[in-house]
Design an enzyme around this catalytic site. Structure first.
Site, PDB file in Angstrom:
ATOM      1  N   CYS A 132       0.818  -1.226   0.000  1.00  0.00           N
ATOM      2  CA  CYS A 132       0.000   0.000   0.000  1.00  0.00           C
ATOM      3  C   CYS A 132       0.846   1.268   0.000  1.00  0.00           C
ATOM      4  O   CYS A 132       0.333   2.357  -0.254  1.00  0.00           O
ATOM      5  CB  CYS A 132      -0.920   0.024   1.215  1.00  0.00           C
ATOM      6  N   HIS A 272      -3.581   6.909   3.460  1.00  0.00           N
ATOM      7  CA  HIS A 272      -3.944   5.627   2.852  1.00  0.00           C
ATOM      8  C   HIS A 272      -5.374   5.280   3.267  1.00  0.00           C
ATOM      9  O   HIS A 272      -5.721   5.379   4.441  1.00  0.00           O
ATOM     10  CB  HIS A 272      -2.959   4.552   3.308  1.00  0.00           C
ATOM     11  N   ASN A 302     -10.082  -0.316   0.205  1.00  0.00           N
ATOM     12  CA  ASN A 302      -8.625  -0.206   0.200  1.00  0.00           C
ATOM     13  C   ASN A 302      -8.110  -0.721  -1.145  1.00  0.00           C
ATOM     14  O   ASN A 302      -8.240  -1.899  -1.448  1.00  0.00           O
ATOM     15  CB  ASN A 302      -8.068  -1.048   1.366  1.00  0.00           C
TER      16      ASN A 302
HETATM   17  N1  ACO Z   1     -18.335  -9.078   9.337  1.00  0.00           N
HETATM   18  C1  ACO Z   1     -18.743  -9.386  10.584  1.00  0.00           C
HETATM   19  N2  ACO Z   1     -17.865  -9.719  11.556  1.00  0.00           N
HETATM   20  C2  ACO Z   1     -16.542  -9.721  11.249  1.00  0.00           C
HETATM   21  C3  ACO Z   1     -16.081  -9.415   9.972  1.00  0.00           C
HETATM   22  C4  ACO Z   1     -17.029  -9.083   8.985  1.00  0.00           C
HETATM   23  N3  ACO Z   1     -16.678  -8.765   7.734  1.00  0.00           N
HETATM   24  N4  ACO Z   1     -14.728  -9.502   9.966  1.00  0.00           N
HETATM   25  C5  ACO Z   1     -14.363  -9.851  11.197  1.00  0.00           C
HETATM   26  N5  ACO Z   1     -15.464 -10.014  11.989  1.00  0.00           N
HETATM   27  C6  ACO Z   1     -15.533 -10.380  13.385  1.00  0.00           C
HETATM   28  C7  ACO Z   1     -14.315 -11.164  13.818  1.00  0.00           C
HETATM   29  O1  ACO Z   1     -14.464 -12.533  13.517  1.00  0.00           O
HETATM   30  C8  ACO Z   1     -14.321 -10.905  15.313  1.00  0.00           C
HETATM   31  O2  ACO Z   1     -15.252 -11.778  15.907  1.00  0.00           O
HETATM   32  P1  ACO Z   1     -14.901 -12.510  17.307  1.00  0.00           P
HETATM   33  O3  ACO Z   1     -14.721 -11.371  18.281  1.00  0.00           O
HETATM   34  O4  ACO Z   1     -16.104 -13.335  17.541  1.00  0.00           O
HETATM   35  O5  ACO Z   1     -13.642 -13.255  17.045  1.00  0.00           O
HETATM   36  C9  ACO Z   1     -14.877  -9.486  15.422  1.00  0.00           C
HETATM   37  O6  ACO Z   1     -15.521  -9.213  14.183  1.00  0.00           O
HETATM   38  C10 ACO Z   1     -13.808  -8.430  15.651  1.00  0.00           C
HETATM   39  O7  ACO Z   1     -12.750  -8.650  14.736  1.00  0.00           O
HETATM   40  P2  ACO Z   1     -11.445  -7.783  14.796  1.00  0.00           P
HETATM   41  O8  ACO Z   1     -10.458  -8.310  13.801  1.00  0.00           O
HETATM   42  O9  ACO Z   1     -11.014  -7.645  16.209  1.00  0.00           O
HETATM   43  O10 ACO Z   1     -12.034  -6.391  14.298  1.00  0.00           O
HETATM   44  P3  ACO Z   1     -11.308  -5.015  14.225  1.00  0.00           P
HETATM   45  O11 ACO Z   1     -12.078  -4.024  14.973  1.00  0.00           O
HETATM   46  O12 ACO Z   1      -9.838  -5.097  14.487  1.00  0.00           O
HETATM   47  O13 ACO Z   1     -11.480  -4.641  12.670  1.00  0.00           O
HETATM   48  C11 ACO Z   1     -10.244  -4.681  10.594  1.00  0.00           C
HETATM   49  C12 ACO Z   1     -10.935  -5.504  11.688  1.00  0.00           C
HETATM   50  C13 ACO Z   1     -11.296  -3.831   9.920  1.00  0.00           C
HETATM   51  C14 ACO Z   1      -9.610  -5.627   9.588  1.00  0.00           C
HETATM   52  C15 ACO Z   1      -9.177  -3.767  11.234  1.00  0.00           C
HETATM   53  O14 ACO Z   1      -8.399  -4.519  12.111  1.00  0.00           O
HETATM   54  C16 ACO Z   1      -8.272  -3.103  10.223  1.00  0.00           C
HETATM   55  O15 ACO Z   1      -8.688  -2.240   9.483  1.00  0.00           O
HETATM   56  N6  ACO Z   1      -6.966  -3.433  10.214  1.00  0.00           N
HETATM   57  C17 ACO Z   1      -5.975  -2.735   9.416  1.00  0.00           C
HETATM   58  C18 ACO Z   1      -6.049  -3.008   7.955  1.00  0.00           C
HETATM   59  C19 ACO Z   1      -4.996  -2.158   7.248  1.00  0.00           C
HETATM   60  O16 ACO Z   1      -4.673  -1.070   7.630  1.00  0.00           O
HETATM   61  N7  ACO Z   1      -4.395  -2.597   6.210  1.00  0.00           N
HETATM   62  C20 ACO Z   1      -3.399  -1.721   5.597  1.00  0.00           C
HETATM   63  C21 ACO Z   1      -2.504  -2.405   4.839  1.00  0.00           C
HETATM   64  S1  ACO Z   1      -3.296  -3.255   3.526  1.00  0.00           S
HETATM   65  C22 ACO Z   1      -2.088  -3.678   2.360  1.00  0.00           C
HETATM   66  O17 ACO Z   1      -0.930  -3.405   2.506  1.00  0.00           O
HETATM   67  C23 ACO Z   1      -2.531  -4.488   1.168  1.00  0.00           C
END
Ligand code: ACO
Length: 345
Positions: A132, A272, A302
């Site tokens: 990214c 980003h 993204n």
């Molecule tokens: N729908 C419903 N529930 C979901 C989904 C979904 N799509 N995805 C995950 N969940 C659930 C999980 O299973 C988890 O359930 P559990 O508590 O029963 O285990 C719960 O939601 C919470 O999941 P988390 O992973 O803790 O959620 P979080 O608040 O961290 O959000 C996310 C997840 C959106 C992926 C976030 O962590 C994020 O944005 N991370 C950074 C991504 C990023 O910046 N990438 C940049 C680089 S990308 C590149 O280089 C290609």
């Protein structure tokens, strides 16, 4: 000294003796595929809800390339638009850099395929892989070639067909990504400003937070690699989130420090576009006002290396950025990698 005669910023290039050279952004362009995939569509594909995706990420929809539309096609459309706006012909381009993690093929480079499609046969061409962060890495590469007087005109493209490496059965990742491309023509234009500084960083010790395991020399494609879904992107979301905020704040602060600029002087911050909560946290820690932050991830998700390039194009074409404004780009991605750039428009 009256306020109007106060210099707007200190040009960090001055101390490196680049007299007479500028790295101006002569034109930008972007392209996203026609097909839109909404959160409602995703509700039918995996166990998720529009409410979860919107509240956890800020994304409402993303664009998905057609089966016969590849990264080089998206890149070409964005590039041709940037060239048209810059008033640059294919023959004028000295170098093409394509930042991508989804090349059409492992080789030849997508940059060579773009060179063929736009007819820039005088140009050298290569791909750059910084996930990214690739577009800012590309801007820095362009700046180095232009300031060293090696080249005058460089085409930098961030382009991705992420839908080709997303696991459409994994709700943790498939809701986050989209396809698209953004491009910029960078040129030595006497009297113009443009890119003032670009910061790049990396930490390979955290390479296991975000990766695609197979398809390289470590795990070439086999029936087993395919059946165990190793050709799809995997991400530790929570850890990636924390690292993203920290790295983006550090990179942005360093870029501002180099230009001796306070955040209040920045008209538009283009981070980003991965997650609305990351954008807000970065803005908050930098001491920025909400209206300084640019976000369009609700429409595109993204798009990795294309993300800030698409956002820059929108900020410029919608008039959010005007001539003379200072812009801060800040990125983060797999590697880990990060970067920031200050541009005077
Ligand atoms: N729908 C419903 N529930 C979901 C989904 C979904 N799509 N995805 C995950 N969940 C659930 C999980 O299973 C988890 O359930 P559990 O508590 O029963 O285990 C719960 O939601 C919470 O999941 P988390 O992973 O803790 O959620 P979080 O608040 O961290 O959000 C996310 C997840 C959106 C992926 C976030 O962590 C994020 O944005 N991370 C950074 C991504 C990023 O910046 N990438 C940049 C680089 S990308 C590149 O280089 C290609």
């Amino acid at each position: 000294m009256s306020p109007s005669s106060t210099p707007k910023f200190k040009n960090p290039r001055a101390k490196y003796n680049f007299q007479g050279r500028t790295c101006s952004i002569a034109g930008v362009g972007a392209y996203v595929p026609e097909r839109i995939l909404t959160n409602a569509d995703l509700e039918k594909m995996v166990n998720t809800t529009d409410e979860w995706i919107t509240s956890r990420t800020g994304i409402k929809e993303r664009h998905i390339a057609a089966k016969d539309e590849f990264t080089s096609d998206l890149a070409t459309k964005a590039a041709l638009l940037a060239m048209k706006r810059a008033g640059v012909t294919p023959e004028q381009i000295d170098l093409i850099v394509v930042a991508t993690i989804t090349p059409d093929m492992p080789f030849p480079s997508t940059a060579c395929l773009v060179q063929r499609k736009i007819g820039a046969f005088r140009a050298a061409a290569f791909d750059l892989e910084a996930a990214c962060s690739g577009f800012i890495y590309g801007l820095e590469v362009a700046q180095q070639f232009i300031m060293s007087r090696t080249y005058d005109t460089v085409l930098v493209i961030g382009a991705e067909k992420l839908s080709s490496i997303v696991d459409w059965e994994d709700r943790n990742t498939c809701v986050l990504f989209g396809d698209g491309a953004g491009a910029a023509v960078l040129q030595n234009r006497p009297g113009a400003h443009g890119l003032l500084t670009a910061v790049m960083g990396a930490d390979g010790r955290k390479s296991d937070l975000l990766f695609m395991a197979a398809g390289g020399s470590r795990s070439p494609a086999t029936a087993e690699s395919v059946s165990s879904r190793m050709h799809y992107l995997k991400m530790e979301g929570k850890e990636t989130f924390k690292n993203a905020v920290q790295a983006m704040v550090t990179a942005a602060s360093e870029a501002l420090r180099r230009c001796e600029l306070d955040i209040s002087r920045i008209k538009c911050i283009i981070p980003h576009q991965a997650n609305r909560r990351i954008i807000d946290a970065v803005g908050d820690r930098l001491g920025a006002k909400p209206e300084q932050l640019f976000a369009n991830l609700h429409k595109f998700g993204n798009t990795s290396a294309a993300s800030v390039a698409i956002a820059l194009d929108e900020a410029v074409t919608t008039g959010r950025v005007q001539a003379g404004d200072l812009i801060l780009l800040v990125v983060f991605g797999a590697g880990l990698t990060w970067g920031a750039a200050v541009i005077e428009w």
